[in-house]
Design a protein around this motif. Structure first.
Motif, PDB file in Angstrom:
ATOM      1  N   SER A  66      -0.287   8.595   0.717  1.00 29.33           N
ATOM      2  CA  SER A  66      -1.324   9.069   1.631  1.00 29.33           C
ATOM      3  C   SER A  66      -1.732   7.967   2.588  1.00 29.33           C
ATOM      4  CB  SER A  66      -2.553   9.536   0.844  1.00 29.33           C
ATOM      5  OG  SER A  66      -3.652   9.768   1.714  1.00 29.33           O
ATOM      6  N   ALA A  67      -2.084   8.382   3.791  1.00 29.29           N
ATOM      7  CA  ALA A  67      -2.688   7.439   4.722  1.00 29.29           C
ATOM      8  C   ALA A  67      -3.972   6.899   4.114  1.00 29.29           C
ATOM      9  CB  ALA A  67      -2.980   8.140   6.051  1.00 29.29           C
ATOM     10  N   GLY A  68      -4.330   5.677   4.444  1.00 29.63           N
ATOM     11  CA  GLY A  68      -5.532   5.050   3.906  1.00 29.63           C
ATOM     12  C   GLY A  68      -5.203   3.981   2.887  1.00 29.63           C
ATOM     13  N   ARG A  69      -6.216   3.262   2.462  1.00 26.02           N
ATOM     14  CA  ARG A  69      -6.042   2.260   1.415  1.00 26.02           C
ATOM     15  C   ARG A  69      -6.291   2.921   0.072  1.00 26.02           C
ATOM     16  NH1 ARG A  69      -9.917  -2.100   4.437  1.00 26.02           N
ATOM     17  NH2 ARG A  69      -8.769  -2.114   6.417  1.00 26.02           N
ATOM     18  N   ILE A  70      -5.324   2.798  -0.813  1.00 22.45           N
ATOM     19  CA  ILE A  70      -5.372   3.494  -2.098  1.00 22.45           C
ATOM     20  C   ILE A  70      -5.434   2.487  -3.236  1.00 22.45           C
ATOM     21  CG2 ILE A  70      -4.294   5.254  -3.530  1.00 22.45           C
ATOM     22  CD1 ILE A  70      -4.865   6.250  -0.712  1.00 22.45           C
ATOM     23  N   ASN A  71      -6.362   2.677  -4.148  1.00 22.45           N
ATOM     24  CA  ASN A  71      -6.384   1.916  -5.394  1.00 22.45           C
ATOM     25  C   ASN A  71      -5.311   2.524  -6.295  1.00 22.45           C
ATOM     26  OD1 ASN A  71      -6.888   1.007  -8.055  1.00 22.45           O
ATOM     27  ND2 ASN A  71      -9.039   0.627  -7.571  1.00 22.45           N
ATOM     28  N   GLU A  72      -4.206   1.823  -6.453  1.00 24.29           N
ATOM     29  CA  GLU A  72      -3.069   2.392  -7.173  1.00 24.29           C
ATOM     30  C   GLU A  72      -3.343   2.566  -8.659  1.00 24.29           C
ATOM     31  OE1 GLU A  72       0.528   0.308  -6.283  1.00 24.29           O
ATOM     32  OE2 GLU A  72       0.262   0.481  -4.116  1.00 24.29           O
ATOM     33  N   GLN A  73      -4.312   1.823  -9.194  1.00 24.23           N
ATOM     34  CA  GLN A  73      -4.643   1.964 -10.612  1.00 24.23           C
ATOM     35  C   GLN A  73      -5.475   3.220 -10.871  1.00 24.23           C
ATOM     36  OE1 GLN A  73      -4.720  -1.315  -9.126  1.00 24.23           O
ATOM     37  NE2 GLN A  73      -2.683  -1.327 -10.048  1.00 24.23           N
ATOM     38  N   THR A  74      -6.406   3.508  -9.981  1.00 26.20           N
ATOM     39  CA  THR A  74      -7.311   4.642 -10.211  1.00 26.20           C
ATOM     40  C   THR A  74      -6.947   5.884  -9.405  1.00 26.20           C
ATOM     41  OG1 THR A  74      -8.860   4.030  -8.448  1.00 26.20           O
ATOM     42  CG2 THR A  74      -9.174   2.997 -10.615  1.00 26.20           C
ATOM     43  N   GLY A  75      -6.232   5.711  -8.294  1.00 24.77           N
ATOM     44  CA  GLY A  75      -5.892   6.831  -7.426  1.00 24.77           C
ATOM     45  C   GLY A  75      -6.948   7.147  -6.390  1.00 24.77           C
ATOM     46  N   GLU A  76      -7.963   6.292  -6.273  1.00 22.19           N
ATOM     47  CA  GLU A  76      -9.037   6.537  -5.307  1.00 22.19           C
ATOM     48  C   GLU A  76      -8.655   6.032  -3.917  1.00 22.19           C
ATOM     49  OE1 GLU A  76     -13.702   5.257  -4.415  1.00 22.19           O
ATOM     50  OE2 GLU A  76     -12.664   4.500  -6.192  1.00 22.19           O
ATOM     51  N   VAL A  77      -9.037   6.795  -2.899  1.00 20.39           N
ATOM     52  CA  VAL A  77      -8.886   6.354  -1.520  1.00 20.39           C
ATOM     53  C   VAL A  77     -10.080   5.450  -1.209  1.00 20.39           C
ATOM     54  CG1 VAL A  77      -8.660   7.052   0.884  1.00 20.39           C
ATOM     55  CG2 VAL A  77      -7.767   8.539  -0.919  1.00 20.39           C
ATOM     56  N   VAL A  78      -9.838   4.158  -1.130  1.00 27.34           N
ATOM     57  CA  VAL A  78     -10.952   3.224  -0.954  1.00 27.34           C
ATOM     58  C   VAL A  78     -11.341   3.055   0.506  1.00 27.34           C
ATOM     59  CG1 VAL A  78     -10.461   1.986  -3.086  1.00 27.34           C
ATOM     60  CG2 VAL A  78      -9.410   1.210  -0.945  1.00 27.34           C
ATOM     61  N   PHE A  79     -10.435   3.413   1.407  1.00 25.72           N
ATOM     62  CA  PHE A  79     -10.768   3.392   2.836  1.00 25.72           C
ATOM     63  C   PHE A  79      -9.845   4.339   3.573  1.00 25.72           C
ATOM     64  CE2 PHE A  79     -10.063   1.963   7.198  1.00 25.72           C
ATOM     65  CZ  PHE A  79     -11.364   1.921   7.681  1.00 25.72           C
ATOM     66  N   ALA A  80     -10.408   5.104   4.500  1.00 22.43           N
ATOM     67  CA  ALA A  80      -9.598   5.985   5.338  1.00 22.43           C
ATOM     68  C   ALA A  80     -10.305   6.167   6.674  1.00 22.43           C
ATOM     69  CB  ALA A  80      -9.378   7.340   4.668  1.00 22.43           C
ATOM     70  N   THR A  81      -9.526   6.376   7.713  1.00 19.76           N
ATOM     71  CA  THR A  81     -10.094   6.625   9.038  1.00 19.76           C
ATOM     72  C   THR A  81     -10.248   8.130   9.250  1.00 19.76           C
ATOM     73  OG1 THR A  81      -7.952   6.786  10.171  1.00 19.76           O
ATOM     74  CG2 THR A  81      -8.885   4.570   9.881  1.00 19.76           C
ATOM     75  N   GLY A 148      -2.191  -5.707  -3.121  1.00 17.59           N
ATOM     76  CA  GLY A 148      -3.184  -6.665  -2.644  1.00 17.59           C
ATOM     77  C   GLY A 148      -4.477  -6.584  -3.414  1.00 17.59           C
ATOM     78  N   ALA A 149      -5.267  -7.644  -3.353  1.00 14.17           N
ATOM     79  CA  ALA A 149      -6.519  -7.716  -4.098  1.00 14.17           C
ATOM     80  C   ALA A 149      -7.511  -6.658  -3.665  1.00 14.17           C
ATOM     81  CB  ALA A 149      -7.144  -9.110  -3.934  1.00 14.17           C
ATOM     82  N   HIS A 150      -7.438  -6.246  -2.403  1.00 14.83           N
ATOM     83  CA  HIS A 150      -8.367  -5.247  -1.880  1.00 14.83           C
ATOM     84  C   HIS A 150      -7.624  -3.995  -1.392  1.00 14.83           C
ATOM     85  CE1 HIS A 150     -10.367  -9.221  -1.454  1.00 14.83           C
ATOM     86  NE2 HIS A 150     -11.368  -8.551  -1.976  1.00 14.83           N
ATOM     87  N   HIS A 151      -6.419  -3.788  -1.931  1.00 13.66           N
ATOM     88  CA  HIS A 151      -5.640  -2.567  -1.668  1.00 13.66           C
ATOM     89  C   HIS A 151      -5.275  -2.420  -0.190  1.00 13.66           C
ATOM     90  CE1 HIS A 151      -7.278  -1.834  -5.617  1.00 13.66           C
ATOM     91  NE2 HIS A 151      -8.495  -1.756  -5.125  1.00 13.66           N
ATOM     92  N   GLN A 152      -5.073  -3.552   0.495  1.00 16.63           N
ATOM     93  CA  GLN A 152      -4.783  -3.473   1.918  1.00 16.63           C
ATOM     94  C   GLN A 152      -3.600  -4.337   2.352  1.00 16.63           C
ATOM     95  OE1 GLN A 152      -8.416  -4.630   3.870  1.00 16.63           O
ATOM     96  NE2 GLN A 152      -8.351  -6.737   3.135  1.00 16.63           N
ATOM     97  N   SER A 153      -2.775  -4.756   1.399  1.00 16.61           N
ATOM     98  CA  SER A 153      -1.584  -5.494   1.776  1.00 16.61           C
ATOM     99  C   SER A 153      -0.689  -4.603   2.641  1.00 16.61           C
ATOM    100  CB  SER A 153      -0.807  -5.937   0.527  1.00 16.61           C
ATOM    101  OG  SER A 153       0.379  -6.589   0.886  1.00 16.61           O
ATOM    102  N   GLY A 154      -0.284  -5.109   3.782  1.00 20.52           N
ATOM    103  CA  GLY A 154       0.561  -4.326   4.672  1.00 20.52           C
ATOM    104  C   GLY A 154      -0.184  -3.407   5.602  1.00 20.52           C
ATOM    105  N   GLU A 155      -1.509  -3.533   5.697  1.00 22.48           N
ATOM    106  CA  GLU A 155      -2.270  -2.687   6.625  1.00 22.48           C
ATOM    107  C   GLU A 155      -2.092  -3.210   8.054  1.00 22.48           C
ATOM    108  OE1 GLU A 155      -4.057  -0.038   6.935  1.00 22.48           O
ATOM    109  OE2 GLU A 155      -4.008   0.685   4.884  1.00 22.48           O
ATOM    110  N   TRP A 156      -0.846  -3.188   8.483  1.00 21.39           N
ATOM    111  CA  TRP A 156      -0.509  -3.751   9.790  1.00 21.39           C
ATOM    112  C   TRP A 156      -1.159  -2.994  10.936  1.00 21.39           C
ATOM    113  CZ3 TRP A 156       1.109  -8.413   9.354  1.00 21.39           C
ATOM    114  CH2 TRP A 156       1.916  -8.801   8.282  1.00 21.39           C
ATOM    115  N   GLY A 157      -1.436  -1.726  10.746  1.00 26.71           N
ATOM    116  CA  GLY A 157      -2.029  -0.933  11.817  1.00 26.71           C
ATOM    117  C   GLY A 157      -3.406  -1.400  12.236  1.00 26.71           C
TER     118      GLY A 157
END
Length: 296
Positions: A66-81, A148-157
Motif C-alpha cells: 500500500s501507498a504510505g508508510r507501513i509498520n510491517e510488524q503491526t500492519g498499521e499505516v503510520v503515515f499517508a497522504t 527503517g526505524a520510522h518505517h520510511q526507508s526508501g521514501e524517495w518521493g
C-alpha cells in the motif's frame, strides 16, 4: 499452495494469485474509488480479493502493498497522504485478517514491488523507484528490503528535490513527488501547455511526436529524474536503480533519453513492469511464513 498479492494505489487496486515461485495464475483489478474515502477503498480492495478467492481454497495468506508508510510488524499505516484519504492510522493487517481468517502481511507498495523484482536479480544492493500516481521507493541492502526505524526507508518521493518548490500533500514543499510522479507531469503539462486534458501515455506520445509545447516540459522532467537518480546513487551506492510504476509503461518514448542523462548509476526497467507490487506482495507471504513471521 498459493498466495494473494494486493497492490493498493491511488489510481488502481491490483491483485493476483501466485505460486511460491512468483508464477501468476490469476489476476484482477479495479479503479481506486478515492472519492468514496477509506470505506470505499476498503470495499474495492475486498472486491478484488473476493474475485481472486472464487474457485480456490489453496490460498495460504494475503500480502498487501500500500501507498504510505507501513509498520510491517503491526500492519498499521503510520503515515499517508491524501492520495488515499483516511488511510493514516488504519490497520490493514487486523482488518483483512478479521475478514478473511488468513494470515495478512502489509508493507509499503514500493517495498512490495522490490520484493517482486529482487527475485530476478543476483545483486544484493538495489534501489526501487516507482513512478505513478505518487513516487515511491525501496532499498535492498545485503539482500534485505529495509523498513527503517520510522518505517520510511526508501521514501524517495518525499525527499526535497526543489527547495521551496511546489507544495506537497505531505505538508512540505519541493518534494520529488511533485515533479517526478505521473500526476505531477500531468499537472505541469496542463499549466504550461495548451494540452489541458492530456494524461499519462498520451503525454509521451506528444513528446515522441516532437510537439513544441510538450517537448521542453518532458525534457525538464528527464533532467529532474536524472538528478534524482544520481543523488540516490551517491547516497546508497546500489548495484542498480530499478524504475517501475505506471510511468514505465511508456518507456519506449523516454528510456534512452534518461540513460543518456544519468551518469555513474546503472538504471534498469522493472522486469515485472507495473505488476511488480502485487506479485511482490504475494511473494512476501511465502517469505514471511517460511521465516516464521506470524501473520495472525
Amino acid at each position: 499452495m498459493y498466495a494473494i498479492g494486493l497492490d493498493i494505489g491511488g489510481t488502481k487496486i491490483k491483485g493476483c494469485i501466485t505460486d511460491e515461485h512468483g508464477v501468476m495464475v490469476n489476476r484482477f483489478e479495479t479503479a481506486t474509488p478515492v472519492k468514496e474515502g477509506r470505506d470505499g477503498i476498503l470495499s474495492a480492495a475486498a472486491f478484488v480479493i473476493d474475485s481472486l478467492l472464487t474457485g480456490t481454497d489453496k490460498v495460504m495468506g494475503i500480502g498487501i502493498g500500500s501507498a504510505g508508510r507501513i509498520n510491517e510488524q503491526t500492519g498499521e499505516v503510520v503515515f499517508a497522504t491524501a492520495n488515499l484519504p483516511g488511510w493514516q492510522g488504519f490497520n490493514l493487517k487486523t482488518f483483512f485478517e478479521a475478514m478473511y481468517k488468513l494470515p495478512v502481511f502489509a508493507v509499503n507498495d514500493a517495498n512490495a514491488a522490490l520484493w517482486g523484482e529482487a527475485q530476478h536479480y543476483e545483486e544484493e544492493d538495489l534501489v526501487m523507484l516507482t513512478l505513478g500516481t505518487g513516487v515511491g521507493g525501496a532499498n535492498r541492502i545485503r539482500g534485505n528490503v529495509l523498513s527503517g526505524a520510522h518505517h520510511q526507508s526508501g521514501e524517495w518521493g518525499h525527499v526535497v528535490l526543489v527547495p521551496n518548490g511546489r507544495p506537497c500533500n505531505c505538508g512540505r514543499r519541493g518534494c520529488a513527488e511533485q515533479y517526478l510522479s505521473g500526476t505531477a507531469l500531468n499537472t505541469i503539462i496542463s499549466e504550461r501547455t495548451s494540452w489541458k486534458q492530456v494524461r499519462g501515455s498520451a503525454v509521451f506520445d506528444l513528446y515522441a511526436g516532437g510537439d513544441p509545447e510538450v517537448v521542453p516540459v518532458v525534457e525538464e522532467y528527464m533532467e529532474h529524474l536524472g538528478i534524482f537518480i544520481e543523488n540516490i546513487g551517491l547516497g546508497i551506492d546500489p548495484d542498480a536503480v530499478i524504475i517501475g510504476g505506471g510511468m514505465i509503461e511508456s518507456k519506449e518514448h523516454w528510456w534512452n533519453r534518461l540513460l543518456k542523462r544519468v551518469e555513474g548509476v546503472r538504471v534498469i526497467p522493472a522486469v515485472l513492469g507495473n505488476q511488480a507490487g502485487m506479485i511482490g506482495a504475494a511473494q512476501l507471504v511465502f517469505h514471511s511464513l517460511k521465516s516464521g513471521v506470524s501473520g495472525r
